[in-house]
Motif scaffolding. Structure first.
Motif, mmCIF file in Angstrom:
data_model
loop_
_atom_site.group_PDB
_atom_site.id
_atom_site.type_symbol
_atom_site.label_atom_id
_atom_site.label_comp_id
_atom_site.label_asym_id
_atom_site.label_seq_id
_atom_site.Cartn_x
_atom_site.Cartn_y
_atom_site.Cartn_z
ATOM 1 N N SER A 44 13.447 74.126 57.017
ATOM 2 C CA SER A 44 13.177 75.382 56.300
ATOM 3 C C SER A 44 13.574 75.314 54.831
ATOM 4 O O SER A 44 13.154 76.150 54.022
ATOM 5 N N GLN A 45 14.432 74.334 54.442
ATOM 6 C CA GLN A 45 14.893 74.231 53.060
ATOM 7 C C GLN A 45 13.998 73.327 52.199
ATOM 8 O O GLN A 45 14.232 73.157 51.005
ATOM 9 N N VAL A 46 13.009 72.708 52.815
ATOM 10 C CA VAL A 46 12.161 71.758 52.080
ATOM 11 C C VAL A 46 11.210 72.529 51.158
ATOM 12 O O VAL A 46 10.514 73.450 51.608
ATOM 13 N N PRO A 47 11.177 72.184 49.855
ATOM 14 C CA PRO A 47 10.248 72.853 48.929
ATOM 15 C C PRO A 47 8.805 72.638 49.365
ATOM 16 O O PRO A 47 8.474 71.653 50.040
ATOM 17 N N GLU A 48 7.925 73.571 48.971
ATOM 18 C CA GLU A 48 6.516 73.489 49.350
ATOM 19 C C GLU A 48 5.833 72.252 48.787
ATOM 20 O O GLU A 48 4.844 71.771 49.341
ATOM 21 N N SER A 49 6.354 71.724 47.699
ATOM 22 C CA SER A 49 5.707 70.556 47.064
ATOM 23 C C SER A 49 6.027 69.242 47.791
ATOM 24 O O SER A 49 5.474 68.198 47.451
ATOM 25 N N ILE A 50 6.907 69.309 48.786
ATOM 26 C CA ILE A 50 7.329 68.082 49.481
ATOM 27 C C ILE A 50 6.963 68.190 50.968
ATOM 28 O O ILE A 50 7.157 69.240 51.601
ATOM 29 N N THR A 51 6.445 67.092 51.510
ATOM 30 C CA THR A 51 6.120 67.011 52.947
ATOM 31 C C THR A 51 7.237 66.246 53.664
ATOM 32 O O THR A 51 7.583 65.132 53.263
ATOM 33 N N LEU A 52 7.795 66.860 54.723
ATOM 34 C CA LEU A 52 8.846 66.183 55.507
ATOM 35 C C LEU A 52 8.308 65.874 56.904
ATOM 36 O O LEU A 52 7.881 66.774 57.631
ATOM 37 N N ASP A 53 8.315 64.589 57.273
ATOM 38 C CA ASP A 53 7.841 64.132 58.594
ATOM 39 C C ASP A 53 9.055 63.629 59.378
ATOM 40 O O ASP A 53 9.633 62.591 59.037
ATOM 41 N N ALA A 54 9.468 64.372 60.413
ATOM 42 C CA ALA A 54 10.652 64.004 61.202
ATOM 43 C C ALA A 54 10.216 63.517 62.592
ATOM 44 O O ALA A 54 9.730 64.311 63.407
ATOM 45 N N VAL A 99 9.565 63.187 44.013
ATOM 46 C CA VAL A 99 9.446 63.013 45.472
ATOM 47 C C VAL A 99 8.371 63.947 46.018
ATOM 48 O O VAL A 99 8.369 65.144 45.725
ATOM 49 N N LYS A 100 7.457 63.370 46.768
ATOM 50 C CA LYS A 100 6.396 64.145 47.422
ATOM 51 C C LYS A 100 6.489 64.045 48.957
ATOM 52 O O LYS A 100 6.010 64.928 49.675
ATOM 53 N N GLU A 101 7.093 62.959 49.434
ATOM 54 C CA GLU A 101 7.152 62.750 50.888
ATOM 55 C C GLU A 101 8.561 62.312 51.293
ATOM 56 O O GLU A 101 9.188 61.499 50.619
ATOM 57 N N ILE A 102 8.999 62.894 52.414
ATOM 58 C CA ILE A 102 10.273 62.486 53.022
ATOM 59 C C ILE A 102 9.994 62.196 54.502
ATOM 60 O O ILE A 102 9.307 62.976 55.182
ATOM 61 N N SER A 132 21.366 68.252 54.889
ATOM 62 C CA SER A 132 21.119 69.147 53.742
ATOM 63 C C SER A 132 21.459 68.430 52.438
ATOM 64 O O SER A 132 20.735 68.537 51.434
ATOM 65 N N ASN A 133 22.557 67.681 52.417
ATOM 66 C CA ASN A 133 22.935 66.924 51.228
ATOM 67 C C ASN A 133 21.913 65.830 50.909
ATOM 68 O O ASN A 133 21.626 65.546 49.747
ATOM 69 N N LEU A 134 21.379 65.173 52.004
ATOM 70 C CA LEU A 134 20.354 64.147 51.784
ATOM 71 C C LEU A 134 19.099 64.778 51.188
ATOM 72 O O LEU A 134 18.467 64.195 50.291
ATOM 73 N N LEU A 135 18.722 65.967 51.665
ATOM 74 C CA LEU A 135 17.558 66.664 51.104
ATOM 75 C C LEU A 135 17.828 67.048 49.653
ATOM 76 O O LEU A 135 16.955 66.856 48.783
ATOM 77 N N ASP A 136 19.021 67.545 49.367
ATOM 78 C CA ASP A 136 19.367 67.928 47.997
ATOM 79 C C ASP A 136 19.319 66.715 47.071
ATOM 80 O O ASP A 136 18.846 66.795 45.937
ATOM 81 N N ASN A 137 19.791 65.561 47.589
ATOM 82 C CA ASN A 137 19.773 64.338 46.783
ATOM 83 C C ASN A 137 18.345 63.924 46.461
ATOM 84 O O ASN A 137 18.037 63.520 45.325
ATOM 85 N N SER A 138 17.432 64.002 47.460
ATOM 86 C CA SER A 138 16.038 63.614 47.221
ATOM 87 C C SER A 138 15.372 64.552 46.226
ATOM 88 O O SER A 138 14.635 64.125 45.321
ATOM 89 N N VAL A 139 15.628 65.877 46.378
ATOM 90 C CA VAL A 139 14.980 66.854 45.500
ATOM 91 C C VAL A 139 15.513 66.755 44.074
ATOM 92 O O VAL A 139 14.760 66.770 43.104
#
Length: 885
Positions: free
Chosen positions: A760-770, A801-804, A788-795
């Motif tokens: 839910s915290q992923v920005p709209e500009s980024i696609t997260l595939d888990a 970053v466009k894909e995670i 959450s810290n890993l997501l913050d680091n990527s953003v």
């Protein structure tokens, strides 16, 4: 044959029905081995030369008889070899000496040589004289030749067998009494009043009724002829014939009647009668078997044709020139030809051209022999061109004195031949295997002397096979085992089967003692002496290993028995199979009290279902199972906490249960609770202190803002900025203490990775595939902050970053969870610095805190990405700290 004596002037006495075929079978079983080698020798005397010849031909065609003929009784008597004959067949009407006179002379001079009267005269007036003078059978000429000669063959065979049986019997008072008592058919002798004077055993055996059951004719009539009307009609007719014969001196016309035996079987009997003294001699010929035989002959012919037509082999017939006259339909299946394509062709056409000279020579060799023809093999050509190998089983096709051709069976033995060749190759391979085997293949005689030893003996013992051949096995066995070895081999020989291996000690050429396992098998026994062969395997290393294992097991048992913790083992149902003695010291129970009981009995009732479900789930797990805690009670009733460290027993689908260690952590849990209580108090105190400090810093910053509005001196303004910077640093450190105090505040749990990924915290500009569905890890409850810290680091630091992508894979026994993005990546020199406290553009606490959270349950994290190609964080979960459903 049925013989009955009737009263001459009253109702017939008891008639007898018998089964000659069964009688003959019984005699053949006893006496057929005593037949003369070369068949039954028969002398046939008749004044008709043509009849002599045709009779000889018919008899010899059966293969049972050798027949000599004589034109008169006088000529026959001049033949000094009469005693060598097994039977004499004689005509009645002959010049100079008739058949009865000839019979008398034979009886006077040569005793009981079987004698059959074969005459064209009416049987009625001849049979009495024949029987009175010792004739064995009487047979009338005329009728169908085939049936007549078949009956003559039957009578000769029967009388010879009977005479052989009589030879072993006691002498009776008279020749007639001897004939009656030993006759293979029933006989009775009755007085004129109808009472029975004598019955032989066959009378009772064949008819099936005893004298008690049928004491007179009327009783027997009711039994033999259930149809009363038919019985009365036939007996009245019979009485008339007998009365006419008595009054007018004529022969009694034969009559054929169906009669029923005691068994219920119906038999067809032809009755012929003659007057005999004051009685009537009735000779009954049992037509049943002949009628059955004729029917069976017809059925057999049909069966033979069906057999030939359906035989899996080829039935064939050729003339003397080798031209096919018949071939069975199976040739189509085996050779691809229709029968009509073969009939009329030469057998040579079926043989490949390059094989014909050999095949022709072989067929000439076989077909030129007289008597039974030997088997031979010949190659033939299939319709499609490939070659088959046939085994030919031939016989002569002939009429007496003239070979018409040959017939037989052709069996396709191509596969069998190929199998034999394969067997030969297999034997060669076996020999090569024996010769190259690392073990010793051996064979000894009954004295233990080597008759064969394979080359493998040199590798194991240092001796060559040549050095052992002729020497005793005992020479190489330690003295203390020689007697035992021979005793074992003797016992094995008496049991006549393969047995348990025997271990012996032998000396290597260099003096070392080797342990050899002998696997013997009895090869043969003669004159109470056994011979053996088998394999000898060097098990010295294995025995050393077993000894080491034994010592290791003893050490393990000592360790288990003296362990300060409880060592246990349970089966699939959770029942204790083993509990170490320490259970007495820890829980107050003896091992004997727990064996056979369920482990569920040791925990509170409310958690038993949960525990049994967990056991079932753990059965499907691979690798190490994480320890878990269960509450229980001491034998005296006080509460305890036990940490279970289990491991599965068995493999795959053959799971047997669990074994492991049970550690008493009651005191540790109490200490942990005390620490947690203290931490909770400290947390409350820290929260209050932190709140007060933050309030004070806020107040100070407010005063700083007021001071800056009053200060116009640049130097003083700069000092105020430094003061505010210091206050901000204090605020940051106070905030860190809030986060850090939550580390380890609660016990780790099994957490699903799906639930802690901050989707839910992923920005709209980024696609997260888990791709981590079904993966659980044993971690601190703050695991969600790690991601959450890993997501913050990527953003924040990935720039574009466009894909995670989040994924997992097993690396050996561990699990690796990977977080990777397509940003700018981490410089090589900073891959470890990013986890240090204070490093970075913001607080410098994010990745430092993430690694600290993971380390609480032994989980590690490192960055393995390539600069310029995105960041890649690998989270290493140790074996037992994860599970995948």
């Amino acid at each position: 044959m049925i013989v009955t004596f009737w009263n001459g002037r009253s109702s017939p006495a008891l008639p007898v029905v018998g089964n000659i075929a069964r009688m003959e079978s019984a005699i053949q079983f006893t006496n057929e081995d005593s037949w003369m080698e070369g068949g039954i020798r028969v002398l046939y005397v008749d004044d008709e030369p043509a009849l002599l010849e045709i009779t000889r031909i018919f008899l010899e065609k059966t293969g049972e008889f050798r027949v000599d003929t004589s034109i008169s009784a006088k000529d026959a008597l001049e033949n000094h070899s009469i005693p060598s004959y097994d039977a004499i067949v004689s005509d009645y009407q002959m010049p100079e000496i008739d058949g009865i006179a000839f019979l008398k002379i034979i009886r006077d001079q040569f005793g009981s040589i079987p004698f059959i009267l074969f005459t064209g005269r009416g049987r009625e007036e001849v049979v009495i004289a024949a029987i009175n003078n010792g004739a064995d059978f009487y047979l009338q000429k005329g009728g169908d030749p085939k049936a007549q000669f078949a009956e003559l063959t039957h009578k000769i065979r029967q009388v010879v067998l009977r005479k052989q049986a009589e030879a072993s019997s006691r002498e009776s008072e008279s020749r007639f009494q001897q004939l009656v008592e030993q006759a293979p058919f029933p006989i009775t002798l009755n007085r004129l009043d109808g009472s029975i004077l004598f019955t032989n055993k066959k009378f009772l055996d064949i008819i099936g009724w005893t004298n008690e059951e049928a004491p007179n004719l009327k009783n027997w009539e009711k039994l033999a002829f259930p149809d009363t009307k038919f019985m009365v009609e036939q007996l009245n007719d019979w009485k008339k014939r007998v009365a006419i014969a008595i009054n007018e001196g004529r022969t009694i016309e034969p009559i054929t009647l169906p009669i029923r035996e005691k068994s219920g079987e119906e038999r067809i009997v032809e009755f012929s009668s003659v007057l005999f003294r004051d009685n009537v001699l009735i000779i009954g010929y049992d037509m049943t078997e002949r009628i059955r035989a004729e029917k069976a002959l017809k059925e057999n012919a049909e069966k033979y044709r069906a057999l030939v037509e359906t035989s899996p082999d080829i039935i064939w017939e050729i003339d003397t020139q080798g031209i096919f006259r018949y071939v069975s339909p199976q040739i189509r299946t085996i050779m691809g030809y229709a029968p009509e394509e073969i009939i009329g062709r030469s057998i040579i056409d079926m043989i490949p051209e390059d094989e014909r000279p050999y095949a022709i020579q072989e067929m000439k060799r076989v077909f030129s022999k007289g008597g039974p023809l030997p088997l031979f093999q010949v190659p033939v050509r299939h319709r499609d061109g490939h070659t088959l190998l046939f085994e030919i089983r031939p016989s002569l096709s002939e009429i007496p004195g003239n070979v018409e051709g040959y017939r037989g069976v052709a069996v396709d033995i191509t596969e069998r031949k190929n199998a034999e060749d394969a067997l030969k190759r297999s034997e060669e391979k076996y020999r090569a295997l024996v010769e190259t085997s690392r073990d010793i293949v051996w064979e000894i005689d009954s004295k233990g002397t080597f008759r064969y030893v394979s080359p493998g003996v040199f590798t194991i013992t240092g001796y060559t096979p040549e050095e052992l051949l002729g020497k005793s096995l005992l020479d190489f066995v330690s003295e203390d085992r020689r007697a035992d070895l021979m005793q074992e081999l003797t016992r094995y020989g008496s049991l006549k089967r393969t047995h348990t291996p025997i271990e012996i000690h032998v000396h290597h050429r260099d003096g070392r003692v080797l342990t050899i396992e002998i696997r013997p098998a009895l090869t043969e026994t003669h004159d109470e002496m056994e011979e053996f062969r088998g394999i000898a395997v060097d098990i010295t290393e294995r025995k050393n290993t077993e000894e080491a294992l034994k010592k290791s097991e003893e050490k393990y048992r000592a360790l288990v028995e003296t362990s300060p913790d409880i060592i246990w083992e349970i089966d699939r149902e959770g029942k204790f199979q083993y509990v170490s003695p320490q259970v007495r010291a820890i829980m107050g129970f003896t091992p004997e009290e727990l064996l056979g009981r369920s482990i569920a009995d040791m925990v509170p009732e409310e958690i038993r279902p949960f525990m049994m479900r967990e056991m079932g789930r753990m059965f499907s797990m691979e690798g190490t199972i994480a320890p878990f805690e269960v509450p229980t009670r001491h034998h005296d009733g006080h509460e305890m906490v036990i940490e279970i460290r289990p491991a599965l027993t068995g493999t795959g689908d053959q799971r047997e249960g669990f074994r492991g260690v049970a550690v008493d952590i009651t005191e540790r849990k109490r200490a942990e609770k005390a620490i947690m209580d203290a931490n909770r108090q400290l947390k409350i105190l820290g929260g209050i202190t932190r709140h007060d400090i933050l309030n004070k810093t806020t107040m100070v910053r407010g005063y700083l803002d007021l001071a800056r509005m009053e200060v116009t001196n640049p130097g003083t303004a700069g000092l105020l900025e430094n003061v505010e910077s210091g206050l901000l640093a204090i605020q940051s450190q106070i905030e860190f203490t809030r986060l850090y105090e939550n580390l380890g505040a609660k016990a780790p749990r099994w957490l699903s990775l799906d639930s802690v990924i901050p989707v839910s915290q992923v920005p709209e500009s980024i696609t997260l595939d888990a791709d981590v569905k079904g993966v659980e890890v044993f971690a601190d409850l703050m695991l969600e902050r790690v991601f959450s810290n890993l997501l913050d680091n990527s953003v924040r630091h990935g720039k574009h970053v466009k894909e995670i992508r989040v994924s997992s894979r097993q690396n050996g026994k561990d699990l690796v969870v990977v977080w990777e993005d397509n940003g700018i990546g981490i410089p090589t020199g900073n891959k470890e610095k990013i986890f240090e406290r204070g490093f970075g553009e913001n607080t410098g606490l994010g990745l430092f805190l993430a690694r600290e959270i993971l380390s609480l349950t032994g989980i590690g994290m490192k960055e393995t990405g390539e600069e310029g190609h995105g960041a890649r964080f690998e989270i290493q979960v140790p074996n037992g700290g994860f599970r995948v459903s």
